[in-house]
Structures are given as C-alpha cells and as structure tokens.
Design an enzyme around this catalytic site. Structure first.
Site, PDB file in Angstrom:
ATOM      1  N   ASP A   1       0.841  -1.189   0.000  1.00 58.22           N
ATOM      2  CA  ASP A   1       0.000   0.000   0.000  1.00 58.22           C
ATOM      3  C   ASP A   1       0.883   1.248   0.000  1.00 58.22           C
ATOM      4  O   ASP A   1       2.004   1.244   0.525  1.00 58.22           O
ATOM      5  CB  ASP A   1      -0.906   0.027   1.224  1.00 58.22           C
ATOM      6  CG  ASP A   1      -1.936  -1.095   1.214  1.00 58.22           C
ATOM      7  OD1 ASP A   1      -2.232  -1.624   0.129  1.00 58.22           O
ATOM      8  OD2 ASP A   1      -2.427  -1.439   2.304  1.00 58.22           O
ATOM      9  N   ARG A   2       0.375   2.315  -0.552  1.00 58.97           N
ATOM     10  CA  ARG A   2       1.142   3.554  -0.660  1.00 58.97           C
ATOM     11  C   ARG A   2       1.745   4.025   0.666  1.00 58.97           C
ATOM     12  O   ARG A   2       2.917   4.399   0.706  1.00 58.97           O
ATOM     13  CB  ARG A   2       0.258   4.649  -1.265  1.00 58.97           C
ATOM     14  CG  ARG A   2       0.988   5.966  -1.487  1.00 58.97           C
ATOM     15  CD  ARG A   2       0.145   6.941  -2.262  1.00 58.97           C
ATOM     16  NE  ARG A   2       0.924   8.092  -2.658  1.00 58.97           N
ATOM     17  CZ  ARG A   2       0.539   8.973  -3.582  1.00 58.97           C
ATOM     18  NH1 ARG A   2      -0.615   8.818  -4.189  1.00 58.97           N
ATOM     19  NH2 ARG A   2       1.308   9.995  -3.896  1.00 58.97           N
TER      20      ARG A   2
END
Length: 233
Positions: free
Chosen positions: A60-61
């Site tokens: 995830d970012r």
C-alpha cells in the site's frame, strides 16, 4: 523519493520502497515504483523504449519495505506462483494502538473489498476471502504495541483491517481508525507498517533468497524518545 536497492541480478530486483510511493501507477499519473524501475533499467542497461517490469506483489502507498520485482516474464510467472501457493515468507513490523490479549497467536478473518471506495471490511464466515496472520508482541509501552506479523495470505489491506477490527489500528492509519498522524519523508501521511523481510526461491537458481529492509528516518521509532513522547501516549 528513491527506493533503496537491496538485491539485483538478471532475473530479479528487490527494493526497499519508501512510504508514500505508489507501487503501481494510477489515474493521478504520479511516479510509482514501476515507473521508477523502468527508468532505472533504461538508464543502467541503455535500453530505450519499453522495458519489462514484473510487479508480482505490492505494498500500500503509506507502507514501506521490501518489494520483489521480476525482470523477465519467465521469472514473473514463477515468482507469482510462489506467492499464489503461499511459498513466500513475509515478515512485517507494525506499531498499533492498544495491545493484543496474548503475546502471540494467529488471527483468521474473512475480508471483502469495496472497489468503489477502496475500503476492506471483515465479513461473516463463509463470505469474502479468508485472511490469516501470525502475530508476536515485540514491545509494548504507553498504550502502543510493536508487533511482528507473518501473513499466511496476501489480501488487500489485510493487516490493516485485521488489526483495526480488533481495536488496534496501525498508528497513522486514519483510514481504519487511528487517531494519530505520522509523516513520511516527503511530508505526506504514512502508517507504522513496514515490510521487514521477504524469503523467496530464486526463479532460475532454485535457491532460497532472504532479504531484509531497514526502516527509514520516518519510521516512528527512529525519533529519539518516541515511545515516551506525546505521540506515544
């Protein structure tokens, strides 16, 4: 933001992705790990035009840590099979609000993703996809706990949702209930989740490869006295 190269040969690249960097490009057009890798290989190997970048898994970012990338479609297929069959070992560090009832164990949930909102929720048994993770308490202080997490499955937002569902959101994860804010190196929000270690079988040599990624300066523990700071209370 520049990923740290941890391992590279003719078949694989393993990097330490900084928090805040997309794994794969999206509609925003912002730089991603895939675009950075393509540019890196074009320059290093003097390959103008398109280059193959096999992203066989992603983070995830707002998460940092180990990401494995294949340089060829053959390697990508073999590595993807290892992920699909659960043959790759993954270790994460997380700092959460609260503390588990026991020092170690395993959590099992069923998760379902709303693709419209990009939010994952726990569902009743028999619905969604099963998610398993083994956990161990590494440190607990000031209402926060550092955990070692070994997921047995690779569901979207899995660790974030399994922890939040037990009243222990990851520090900084506003999306899933944290009240605290943590900043990445670029000043944008991040969460206290780090992919610490990855063990896979090399796609052509058949040998085990173990990669460990250090935490960077934006990891909450890196700040002197963090556990006793205002943030840690």
């Amino acid at each position: 933001m520049t990923p740290e190269i941890l391992f590279e040969d003719n078949h694989c690249l393993v990097v330490n992705k900084p928090a805040g960097m997309l794994s794969q490009g999206d509609e925003t057009g912002e730089p991603s790990l895939v675009s950075w890798t393509a540019d890196y290989w074009r320059e290093k190997y003097d390959k103008p035009g398109n280059v193959y970048v096999g992203l066989v898994h992603r983070l995830d970012r707002p998460t940092s840590g180990v990401v494995l990338i294949a340089r060829t479609s053959k390697a990508a297929g073999r590595l993807a099979d290892q992920f699909r069959l659960g043959e790759i070992s993954k270790l994460y560090w997380a700092i959460v609000e609260g503390r588990p009832e026991t020092d170690s164990g395993e959590w099992v949930d069923h998760l379902e993703k709303d693709r419209r909102t990009n939010v994952v929720r726990a569902t009743a048994e028999g619905e969604g996809k099963i998610a398993r993770v083994a956990f161990e308490v590494l440190h607990s202080e000031g209402g926060l706990t550092k955990l070692a997490l070994r997921p047995k499955t690779g569901r979207s937002h899995q660790l974030r949702v399994q922890l939040a569902g037990r009243g222990m959101p990851i520090v900084g994860d506003r999306k899933y209930g944290s009240k605290r804010l943590v900043r990445a190196l670029d000043g944008e929000p991040r969460i206290a989740l780090h992919a610490r270690e990855l063990i896979f079988t090399h796609p052509t040599k058949g040998e085990p490869v173990r990669i460990e990624a250090r935490v960077q300066e934006d990891w909450p523990e890196s700040a002197p006295g963090w556990w006793r700071s205002t943030l840690g209370r």
